[in-house]
Write an enzyme that holds these catalytic residues in place. Structure first.
Site, PDB file in Angstrom:
ATOM      1  N   GLU A 274       0.758  -1.407  -0.105  1.00 23.38           N
ATOM      2  CA  GLU A 274      -0.033   0.092  -0.029  1.00 23.38           C
ATOM      3  C   GLU A 274       0.847   1.340   0.022  1.00 23.38           C
ATOM      4  O   GLU A 274       0.737   2.041   0.985  1.00 23.38           O
ATOM      5  CB  GLU A 274      -0.873  -0.046   1.251  1.00 23.38           C
ATOM      6  CG  GLU A 274      -1.809  -1.275   1.381  1.00 23.38           C
ATOM      7  CD  GLU A 274      -2.435  -1.365   2.778  1.00 23.38           C
ATOM      8  OE1 GLU A 274      -3.482  -1.825   2.895  1.00 23.38           O
ATOM      9  OE2 GLU A 274      -1.946  -0.594   3.867  1.00 23.38           O
ATOM     10  N   PRO A 275       1.616   1.539  -1.014  1.00 27.95           N
ATOM     11  CA  PRO A 275       2.317   2.649  -1.180  1.00 27.95           C
ATOM     12  C   PRO A 275       1.667   3.959  -1.279  1.00 27.95           C
ATOM     13  O   PRO A 275       0.677   4.020  -2.251  1.00 27.95           O
ATOM     14  CB  PRO A 275       3.336   2.419  -2.229  1.00 27.95           C
ATOM     15  CG  PRO A 275       2.872   1.442  -2.935  1.00 27.95           C
ATOM     16  CD  PRO A 275       2.117   0.745  -2.208  1.00 27.95           C
ATOM     17  N   GLY A 276       1.951   4.900  -0.680  1.00 27.38           N
ATOM     18  CA  GLY A 276       1.253   6.405  -0.916  1.00 27.38           C
ATOM     19  C   GLY A 276       2.469   7.481  -1.143  1.00 27.38           C
ATOM     20  O   GLY A 276       2.622   7.793  -2.348  1.00 27.38           O
ATOM     21  N   ARG A 277       3.085   7.880  -0.122  1.00 29.86           N
ATOM     22  CA  ARG A 277       4.071   8.898  -0.278  1.00 29.86           C
ATOM     23  C   ARG A 277       4.977   8.500  -1.339  1.00 29.86           C
ATOM     24  O   ARG A 277       5.404   9.202  -2.144  1.00 29.86           O
ATOM     25  CB  ARG A 277       4.624   9.040   1.051  1.00 29.86           C
ATOM     26  CG  ARG A 277       5.621  10.120   1.006  1.00 29.86           C
ATOM     27  CD  ARG A 277       6.333   9.888   2.497  1.00 29.86           C
ATOM     28  NE  ARG A 277       5.751   9.799   3.604  1.00 29.86           N
ATOM     29  CZ  ARG A 277       4.992  10.989   4.311  1.00 29.86           C
ATOM     30  NH1 ARG A 277       5.100  12.332   3.863  1.00 29.86           N
ATOM     31  NH2 ARG A 277       4.108  10.629   5.408  1.00 29.86           N
ATOM     32  N   TYR A 317       3.741  18.303  11.168  1.00 35.02           N
ATOM     33  CA  TYR A 317       4.832  17.306  11.650  1.00 35.02           C
ATOM     34  C   TYR A 317       6.038  18.092  11.647  1.00 35.02           C
ATOM     35  O   TYR A 317       6.924  17.273  11.525  1.00 35.02           O
ATOM     36  CB  TYR A 317       4.752  16.353  10.322  1.00 35.02           C
ATOM     37  CG  TYR A 317       3.670  15.605   9.737  1.00 35.02           C
ATOM     38  CD1 TYR A 317       2.930  15.061  10.837  1.00 35.02           C
ATOM     39  CD2 TYR A 317       3.150  15.526   8.496  1.00 35.02           C
ATOM     40  CE1 TYR A 317       1.435  14.383  10.256  1.00 35.02           C
ATOM     41  CE2 TYR A 317       2.318  14.957   7.915  1.00 35.02           C
ATOM     42  CZ  TYR A 317       1.438  14.392   8.732  1.00 35.02           C
ATOM     43  OH  TYR A 317       0.268  13.828   8.605  1.00 35.02           O
ATOM     44  N   CYS A 342      -3.091  33.602  10.005  1.00 37.63           N
ATOM     45  CA  CYS A 342      -2.765  34.124  11.372  1.00 37.63           C
ATOM     46  C   CYS A 342      -2.573  32.978  12.620  1.00 37.63           C
ATOM     47  O   CYS A 342      -3.554  32.769  13.387  1.00 37.63           O
ATOM     48  CB  CYS A 342      -3.962  34.821  11.723  1.00 37.63           C
ATOM     49  SG  CYS A 342      -4.028  36.121  10.614  1.00 37.63           S
ATOM     50  N   GLU A 343      -1.558  32.157  12.284  1.00 39.16           N
ATOM     51  CA  GLU A 343      -0.930  31.226  13.261  1.00 39.16           C
ATOM     52  C   GLU A 343       0.475  31.172  13.340  1.00 39.16           C
ATOM     53  O   GLU A 343       0.833  31.365  12.201  1.00 39.16           O
ATOM     54  CB  GLU A 343      -1.505  29.835  12.793  1.00 39.16           C
ATOM     55  CG  GLU A 343      -2.989  29.507  12.766  1.00 39.16           C
ATOM     56  CD  GLU A 343      -3.547  29.458  14.104  1.00 39.16           C
ATOM     57  OE1 GLU A 343      -2.828  29.103  15.056  1.00 39.16           O
ATOM     58  OE2 GLU A 343      -4.824  29.496  14.189  1.00 39.16           O
ATOM     59  N   TYR A 371       0.049  14.082   0.592  1.00 37.11           N
ATOM     60  CA  TYR A 371      -0.368  14.435   1.846  1.00 37.11           C
ATOM     61  C   TYR A 371       0.126  16.202   1.587  1.00 37.11           C
ATOM     62  O   TYR A 371       0.194  16.867   2.756  1.00 37.11           O
ATOM     63  CB  TYR A 371       0.520  13.981   3.114  1.00 37.11           C
ATOM     64  CG  TYR A 371       0.441  12.363   3.175  1.00 37.11           C
ATOM     65  CD1 TYR A 371      -0.816  11.916   3.629  1.00 37.11           C
ATOM     66  CD2 TYR A 371       1.364  11.635   2.580  1.00 37.11           C
ATOM     67  CE1 TYR A 371      -0.889  10.629   3.601  1.00 37.11           C
ATOM     68  CE2 TYR A 371       1.383  10.327   2.670  1.00 37.11           C
ATOM     69  CZ  TYR A 371       0.199   9.856   3.149  1.00 37.11           C
ATOM     70  OH  TYR A 371      -0.012   8.320   3.163  1.00 37.11           O
TER      71      TYR A 371
HETATM   72  C1  LIG Z   1      -1.457   5.902   5.093  1.00 39.13           C
HETATM   73  C2  LIG Z   1      -1.424   4.283   4.827  1.00 39.13           C
HETATM   74  C3  LIG Z   1      -0.730   3.815   4.097  1.00 39.13           C
HETATM   75  C4  LIG Z   1       0.137   4.775   3.050  1.00 39.13           C
HETATM   76  O1  LIG Z   1       1.447   5.046   3.782  1.00 39.13           O
HETATM   77  P1  LIG Z   1       2.635   5.758   3.026  1.00 39.13           P
HETATM   78  O2  LIG Z   1       3.472   6.321   4.089  1.00 39.13           O
HETATM   79  O3  LIG Z   1       1.972   7.073   2.330  1.00 39.13           O
HETATM   80  O4  LIG Z   1       3.062   4.772   2.035  1.00 39.13           O
HETATM   81  C5  LIG Z   1      -0.813   2.671   3.697  1.00 39.13           C
HETATM   82  N1  LIG Z   1      -1.742   1.645   4.494  1.00 39.13           N
HETATM   83  C6  LIG Z   1      -2.365   2.226   5.537  1.00 39.13           C
HETATM   84  C7  LIG Z   1      -3.132   1.164   6.268  1.00 39.13           C
HETATM   85  C8  LIG Z   1      -2.270   3.620   5.685  1.00 39.13           C
HETATM   86  O5  LIG Z   1      -2.839   4.059   6.905  1.00 39.13           O
END
Ligand SMILES: *Cc1c(COP(=O)(O)O)cnc(C)c1O
Length: 426
Positions: A274-277, A317, A342-343, A371
């Site tokens: 499950e890659p996102g970043r 973060y 304004c923070e 993100y």
């Molecule tokens: C956020 C998330 C991801 C993706 O994470 P990355 O750091 O963006 O790769 C994969 N699986 C689950 C369950 C998540 O909550």
């Protein structure tokens, strides 16, 4: 080809960021289709040693329709965390069987929608959720495909706010309880429980904590099989990090692929990733214009028109994003780069050496494709920034600027006919 200087002007592929600013204004997100696809292909290539796998893009990193559509064409499914993301993934053409629903607070409606769509798996975060899912499935005359998310009790060694695998984290079932919980859930009539899931956090560069987590999952799979459970799938989550600072390395995705291949060799399961970043972060920048350069006690403030409402990672973060001029003069300065909100947390960089900026200059924040836009807000009644996708010489707006008035479905109470009088009468 990515983001690079040509004749002294920053370009995304063959399109200058000057031209994009002229077309859509600032702030604006700009994505390179090529960089997105490069990362998606690299991730797949790195896992060539894993025979049975499914690649699922974590939609929460960047849910833009055009981005999801490109990844769907690359064979990516989706890791989703809400009914809204289910709709986004389906709309982009991701087949239901390649969608996995994660998340610690799924609503009954979201669970039902996932069942009705026929998604590949629902990753259970705790026992009660499994009981409800079973009941929903029984009512539909079906069995819900499900994995149990396990919390391996491991610190991913990243920022506290993006760590999810320590024992005090809200995610998953503690490893020590996983066998017993799995045992009980497996007896429910509406569940087709077929494996386990783990995700220990995000922006992971050092692979050691991931390897430890995967080894613990491997031991759990053995124990589950020993108790007669049929384990066909293991979801290894996401979390691979990228370089936010110049000179730092991205996570070594090929080393990751080798580690996974080695650790999981005897598992005999289909692996889910499950890659996102890792897929989206490097493919995007946030384009902004300098509003003012204001003298400060120690350093000048470079006040840009982007703010924490466009890119909240620094405020949330303490994240670092490289800041660079679209037309660098070659001169440098030390400054605080701040947004207009304004923070006092609306700060992108403190006492940082940057390209010298004057009023009206264009600049970018690098590595903003994950993100970024998806976390934006309309605080201070700011607009949502447009998003532009570039490929070669072509560019297109894939998400238009949204003025806050369009999002605030505002009305006055009907008993508020003349507000001051209504209040006085009360
Ligand atoms: C956020 C998330 C991801 C993706 O994470 P990355 O750091 O963006 O790769 C994969 N699986 C689950 C369950 C998540 O909550």
């Amino acid at each position: 080809m990515s983001f690079h200087y040509r004749d002294g002007v920053l370009h995304a592929d063959a399109v200058s960021l000057d031209a994009i600013a002229k077309q859509v204004g600032t702030p604006a997100y700009v994505y390179s289709a090529e960089m997105l696809l490069d990362a998606a292909r690299q991730f797949r290539a790195a896992l060539a040693g894993v025979p049975n796998k499914q690649l699922l893009f974590a939609v929460k990193a960047n849910p833009a329709h055009a981005i999801l559509t490109l990844l769907a064409e690359e064979g990516y499914g989706a890791d989703i965390v809400s009914g809204g993301e289910l709709a986004a993934a389906r709309r982009a053409g991701m087949p239901a069987h390649r969608i996995v629903l994660s998340g610690v607070g799924k609503t009954p409606n979201e669970l039902a929608a996932a069942l009705d769509a026929g998604i590949g798996s629902i990753n259970l975060e705790h026992e009660r959720e499994g009981e409800l899912l079973s009941a929903l499935a029984v009512a539909r005359g079906m069995r819900a495909p499900a994995l149990l998310r396990v919390n391996p009790g491991i610190d991913a060694g990243t920022h506290a706010k993006i760590t999810t695998g320590t024992s005090d984290s809200k995610f998953g079932v503690p490893l020590a309880e996983a066998l017993a919980v799995y045992e009980r859930l497996s007896r429910l009539p509406g569940l087709a429980l077929h494996g386990v899931a783990v995700h220990i956090g995000s922006q992971i560069i050092d692979l050691a904590p991931l390897e430890t987590a995967y080894r613990r999952i491997g031991d759990l799979i053995l124990a589950l099989r020993h108790h007669g459970h049929r384990i066909t799938h293991a979801d290894l989550g996401g979390g691979l990090g990228v370089a936010y600072r110049a000179g730092q390395p991205d996570a070594d995705v090929y080393a990751y692929g080798l580690m996974v291949t080695r650790v999981t060799r005897a598992w005999e399961t289909t692996l889910l990733f499950e890659p996102g970043r890792f897929i989206a972060a490097r493919a995007g920048v946030l384009l902004t214009r300098v509003l003012w350069v204001k003298p400060g006690a120690r350093h000048p403030f470079v006040i840009v028109d982007a703010s924490m409402t466009d890119l909240i990672r620094p405020a949330l973060y303490d994240a670092w994003h490289e800041f660079a001029a679209v037309r660098p003069s070659g001169k440098r300065m030390i400054a605080d780069v701040v947004g207009p909100v304004c923070e006092s947390s609306d700060v992108f960089a403190r006492a940082r050496e940057i390209d010298r900026m004057v009023e009206g200059d264009l600049a970018i924040f690098h590595t903003a494709g994950a993100y970024g836009a998806t976390m934006s807000s309309i605080y201070n009644c700011h607009a949502l920034a447009p998003e532009v996708l570039v490929h070669g010489r072509r560019s297109a707006v894939i998400s238009s600027r949204v003025e806050p008035a369009a999002l605030r479905r505002q009305s006055l109470p009907d008993w508020f006919e003349h507000a001051p009088r209504a209040i006085r009468a009360a």
